[in-house]
Motif scaffolding. Sequence first.
Motif, PDB file in Angstrom:
ATOM      1  N   ILE A   6       0.841  -1.204   0.000  1.00 35.84           N
ATOM      2  CA  ILE A   6       0.000   0.000   0.000  1.00 35.84           C
ATOM      3  C   ILE A   6       0.877   1.255   0.000  1.00 35.84           C
ATOM      4  CG2 ILE A   6      -1.699   1.283   1.405  1.00 35.84           C
ATOM      5  CD1 ILE A   6      -2.773  -1.564   2.171  1.00 35.84           C
ATOM      6  N   ILE A   7       0.536   2.215  -0.879  1.00 36.67           N
ATOM      7  CA  ILE A   7       1.289   3.472  -0.957  1.00 36.67           C
ATOM      8  C   ILE A   7       1.173   4.196   0.386  1.00 36.67           C
ATOM      9  CG2 ILE A   7       1.471   5.693  -2.182  1.00 36.67           C
ATOM     10  CD1 ILE A   7       0.201   4.246  -4.614  1.00 36.67           C
ATOM     11  N   GLN A   8       2.295   4.713   0.858  1.00 33.78           N
ATOM     12  CA  GLN A   8       2.350   5.371   2.170  1.00 33.78           C
ATOM     13  C   GLN A   8       2.477   6.893   1.989  1.00 33.78           C
ATOM     14  OE1 GLN A   8       2.382   3.226   5.192  1.00 33.78           O
ATOM     15  NE2 GLN A   8       1.665   1.950   3.513  1.00 33.78           N
ATOM     16  N   GLU A  44      -1.247  14.055   7.441  1.00 36.47           N
ATOM     17  CA  GLU A  44      -0.849  13.437   8.716  1.00 36.47           C
ATOM     18  C   GLU A  44       0.203  12.347   8.487  1.00 36.47           C
ATOM     19  OE1 GLU A  44      -1.353  14.281  11.824  1.00 36.47           O
ATOM     20  OE2 GLU A  44      -2.397  16.009  10.973  1.00 36.47           O
ATOM     21  N   ALA A  45      -0.018  11.548   7.441  1.00 38.76           N
ATOM     22  CA  ALA A  45       0.910  10.440   7.151  1.00 38.76           C
ATOM     23  C   ALA A  45       2.281  10.988   6.751  1.00 38.76           C
ATOM     24  CB  ALA A  45       0.334   9.556   6.064  1.00 38.76           C
ATOM     25  N   THR A  46       2.272  12.089   5.986  1.00 39.22           N
ATOM     26  CA  THR A  46       3.559  12.693   5.587  1.00 39.22           C
ATOM     27  C   THR A  46       4.269  13.245   6.823  1.00 39.22           C
ATOM     28  OG1 THR A  46       2.622  13.286   3.469  1.00 39.22           O
ATOM     29  CG2 THR A  46       4.641  14.400   4.065  1.00 39.22           C
ATOM     30  N   LYS A  47       3.478  13.901   7.708  1.00 36.50           N
ATOM     31  CA  LYS A  47       4.085  14.455   8.936  1.00 36.50           C
ATOM     32  C   LYS A  47       4.760  13.351   9.741  1.00 36.50           C
ATOM     33  CE  LYS A  47       1.862  16.908  12.016  1.00 36.50           C
ATOM     34  NZ  LYS A  47       0.797  17.664  12.693  1.00 36.50           N
ATOM     35  N   LYS A  48       4.090  12.199   9.804  1.00 34.11           N
ATOM     36  CA  LYS A  48       4.646  11.064  10.553  1.00 34.11           C
ATOM     37  C   LYS A  48       5.949  10.578   9.900  1.00 34.11           C
ATOM     38  CE  LYS A  48       3.497   6.567  12.410  1.00 34.11           C
ATOM     39  NZ  LYS A  48       2.650   5.396  12.248  1.00 34.11           N
ATOM     40  N   LEU A  49       5.971  10.531   8.567  1.00 29.18           N
ATOM     41  CA  LEU A  49       7.190  10.073   7.872  1.00 29.18           C
ATOM     42  C   LEU A  49       8.334  11.077   8.067  1.00 29.18           C
ATOM     43  CD1 LEU A  49       5.727   8.552   4.581  1.00 29.18           C
ATOM     44  CD2 LEU A  49       6.904   7.321   6.419  1.00 29.18           C
ATOM     45  N   ILE A  50       8.005  12.368   8.073  1.00 25.69           N
ATOM     46  CA  ILE A  50       9.049  13.387   8.306  1.00 25.69           C
ATOM     47  C   ILE A  50       9.634  13.192   9.712  1.00 25.69           C
ATOM     48  CG2 ILE A  50       9.450  15.876   8.670  1.00 25.69           C
ATOM     49  CD1 ILE A  50       7.523  16.394   6.322  1.00 25.69           C
ATOM     50  N   LYS A  51       8.734  12.958  10.681  1.00 25.73           N
ATOM     51  CA  LYS A  51       9.182  12.745  12.073  1.00 25.73           C
ATOM     52  C   LYS A  51      10.086  11.509  12.140  1.00 25.73           C
ATOM     53  CE  LYS A  51       7.187  12.150  16.709  1.00 25.73           C
ATOM     54  NZ  LYS A  51       7.307  10.723  17.012  1.00 25.73           N
ATOM     55  N   GLN A  52       9.678  10.452  11.473  1.00 27.81           N
ATOM     56  CA  GLN A  52      10.482   9.218  11.501  1.00 27.81           C
ATOM     57  C   GLN A  52      11.843   9.440  10.836  1.00 27.81           C
ATOM     58  OE1 GLN A  52       8.025   6.236   9.585  1.00 27.81           O
ATOM     59  NE2 GLN A  52       7.155   5.589  11.556  1.00 27.81           N
ATOM     60  N   ALA A  68      21.552   7.096  11.639  1.00 35.22           N
ATOM     61  CA  ALA A  68      21.495   6.472  10.298  1.00 35.22           C
ATOM     62  C   ALA A  68      22.193   7.398   9.305  1.00 35.22           C
ATOM     63  CB  ALA A  68      20.042   6.246   9.881  1.00 35.22           C
ATOM     64  N   PHE A  69      22.855   6.801   8.289  1.00 34.45           N
ATOM     65  CA  PHE A  69      23.562   7.643   7.306  1.00 34.45           C
ATOM     66  C   PHE A  69      22.717   7.911   6.068  1.00 34.45           C
ATOM     67  CE2 PHE A  69      24.717   4.765   3.838  1.00 34.45           C
ATOM     68  CZ  PHE A  69      24.530   3.515   4.416  1.00 34.45           C
ATOM     69  N   SER A  70      21.593   7.195   5.934  1.00 33.73           N
ATOM     70  CA  SER A  70      20.702   7.397   4.781  1.00 33.73           C
ATOM     71  C   SER A  70      19.388   6.692   5.094  1.00 33.73           C
ATOM     72  CB  SER A  70      21.318   6.811   3.506  1.00 33.73           C
ATOM     73  OG  SER A  70      21.493   5.419   3.662  1.00 33.73           O
ATOM     74  N   VAL A  71      18.367   7.010   4.288  1.00 33.31           N
ATOM     75  CA  VAL A  71      17.055   6.392   4.498  1.00 33.31           C
ATOM     76  C   VAL A  71      16.445   6.009   3.156  1.00 33.31           C
ATOM     77  CG1 VAL A  71      14.724   6.701   5.457  1.00 33.31           C
ATOM     78  CG2 VAL A  71      16.611   7.978   6.442  1.00 33.31           C
ATOM     79  N   VAL A  72      16.030   4.755   3.039  1.00 33.31           N
ATOM     80  CA  VAL A  72      15.243   4.345   1.865  1.00 33.31           C
ATOM     81  C   VAL A  72      13.790   4.719   2.149  1.00 33.31           C
ATOM     82  CG1 VAL A  72      14.312   2.343   0.610  1.00 33.31           C
ATOM     83  CG2 VAL A  72      16.751   2.457   1.133  1.00 33.31           C
ATOM     84  N   LEU A  73      13.148   5.326   1.153  1.00 33.08           N
ATOM     85  CA  LEU A  73      11.740   5.703   1.274  1.00 33.08           C
ATOM     86  C   LEU A  73      10.993   4.931   0.198  1.00 33.08           C
ATOM     87  CD1 LEU A  73       9.988   7.749   2.834  1.00 33.08           C
ATOM     88  CD2 LEU A  73      10.444   9.405   1.016  1.00 33.08           C
ATOM     89  N   GLU A  74      10.119   4.031   0.647  1.00 30.58           N
ATOM     90  CA  GLU A  74       9.482   3.130  -0.338  1.00 30.58           C
ATOM     91  C   GLU A  74       8.007   3.455  -0.525  1.00 30.58           C
ATOM     92  OE1 GLU A  74      10.578  -0.969  -0.031  1.00 30.58           O
ATOM     93  OE2 GLU A  74       9.025  -1.622  -1.443  1.00 30.58           O
ATOM     94  N   MET A  75       7.607   3.518  -1.786  1.00 27.76           N
ATOM     95  CA  MET A  75       6.204   3.704  -2.201  1.00 27.76           C
ATOM     96  C   MET A  75       5.528   4.896  -1.525  1.00 27.76           C
ATOM     97  SD  MET A  75       4.792  -0.186  -2.649  1.00 27.76           S
ATOM     98  CE  MET A  75       3.121   0.250  -3.097  1.00 27.76           C
ATOM     99  N   VAL A  76       6.085   6.059  -1.791  1.00 30.07           N
ATOM    100  CA  VAL A  76       5.531   7.313  -1.264  1.00 30.07           C
ATOM    101  C   VAL A  76       5.376   8.253  -2.461  1.00 30.07           C
ATOM    102  CG1 VAL A  76       6.038   9.307   0.232  1.00 30.07           C
ATOM    103  CG2 VAL A  76       6.616   7.000   1.012  1.00 30.07           C
ATOM    104  N   PRO A  77       4.255   8.970  -2.589  1.00 32.04           N
ATOM    105  CA  PRO A  77       4.111   9.909  -3.715  1.00 32.04           C
ATOM    106  C   PRO A  77       5.238  10.945  -3.711  1.00 32.04           C
ATOM    107  CG  PRO A  77       2.024   9.625  -2.562  1.00 32.04           C
ATOM    108  CD  PRO A  77       3.073   8.938  -1.726  1.00 32.04           C
TER     109      PRO A  77
END
Length: 265
Positions: free
Chosen positions: A153-155, A160-168, A177-186
């Motif tokens: 499912i696209i995240q 609200e969901a974007t705010k949560k991803l920014i916080k994470q 962490a030295f980098s972050v993979v971001l999967e299936m996000v517009p």
Amino acid sequence: MKKVTVRTLAKYKENGEKFSMLTAYDFSTAKYFDQAGIDVILIGDSLAMTALGYENTNQVGIEEMGIFTKAVARGVEHAMVVTDMPFMSYTIDIPSALTNIGNMVKKGANAVKLEGCNDYILKLIECTVNMGVPVMGHIGFTPQSQNVIGGHIIQGKTYEATKKLIKQAKELEDAGAFSVVLEMVPELPAKDIKDSINIPVISCGAGRYCDGFVMVCDDLLGKFDSFTPKFARKYGDMKSLILDCAQKYNQDVKNGTYPNENEVY
Ligand code: KIV
């Protein structure tokens, strides 16, 4: 060519230069990706499906990831080698997680990738970095939690969901962490996430505005035909190539033209 390290990727972000990441699971593919100049080679747990024929990533174990890590690491001189820590290899407790992570480094990984972001994962990232192992985070759609999420499912589709991803993403950065993979996000929320942290964000179906981009090698090469995600681009048709070569060889054996007089001792 110089070895790609966490400093190289940080510099790419600082200079606004994009970088490439591909999965690889065997020695020769890793060697050619390295020669092609790919920056990061990931022994992804996607090998569960592409190399081992399992149904999903949760079925692959730490021993299997170790074998593929050794094979890939032997083929790579320049790229950063990152091993995906498989399901249950890092979530039981910190001591067993650190043992498993350390063992992947002994087999040739330069860094590990851990999925998710909660208090436990943040603590584990701190401990792993303290042990001397760089950590790549992975948020958005996290395949190891697909049963909890309820499918592919696209995240990050709502504010609200974007705010949560920014916080994470910020928490992962703060944990080391030295980098972050971001999967299936517009791609627009993905851009906001990328702009809100100082470590590179790697797009895995997260649009055009990230710092790095990752693809599964079997999708790139046109080898895996069970399913292909929308964000994958097929640069070759290895399935047809393999079928064609095998069919020709089969015919040659059966009609007696293989081996010929130059192919015998
Ligand atoms: O397992 C994998 O291949 C991955 C990526 C595609 C990011 O985790």
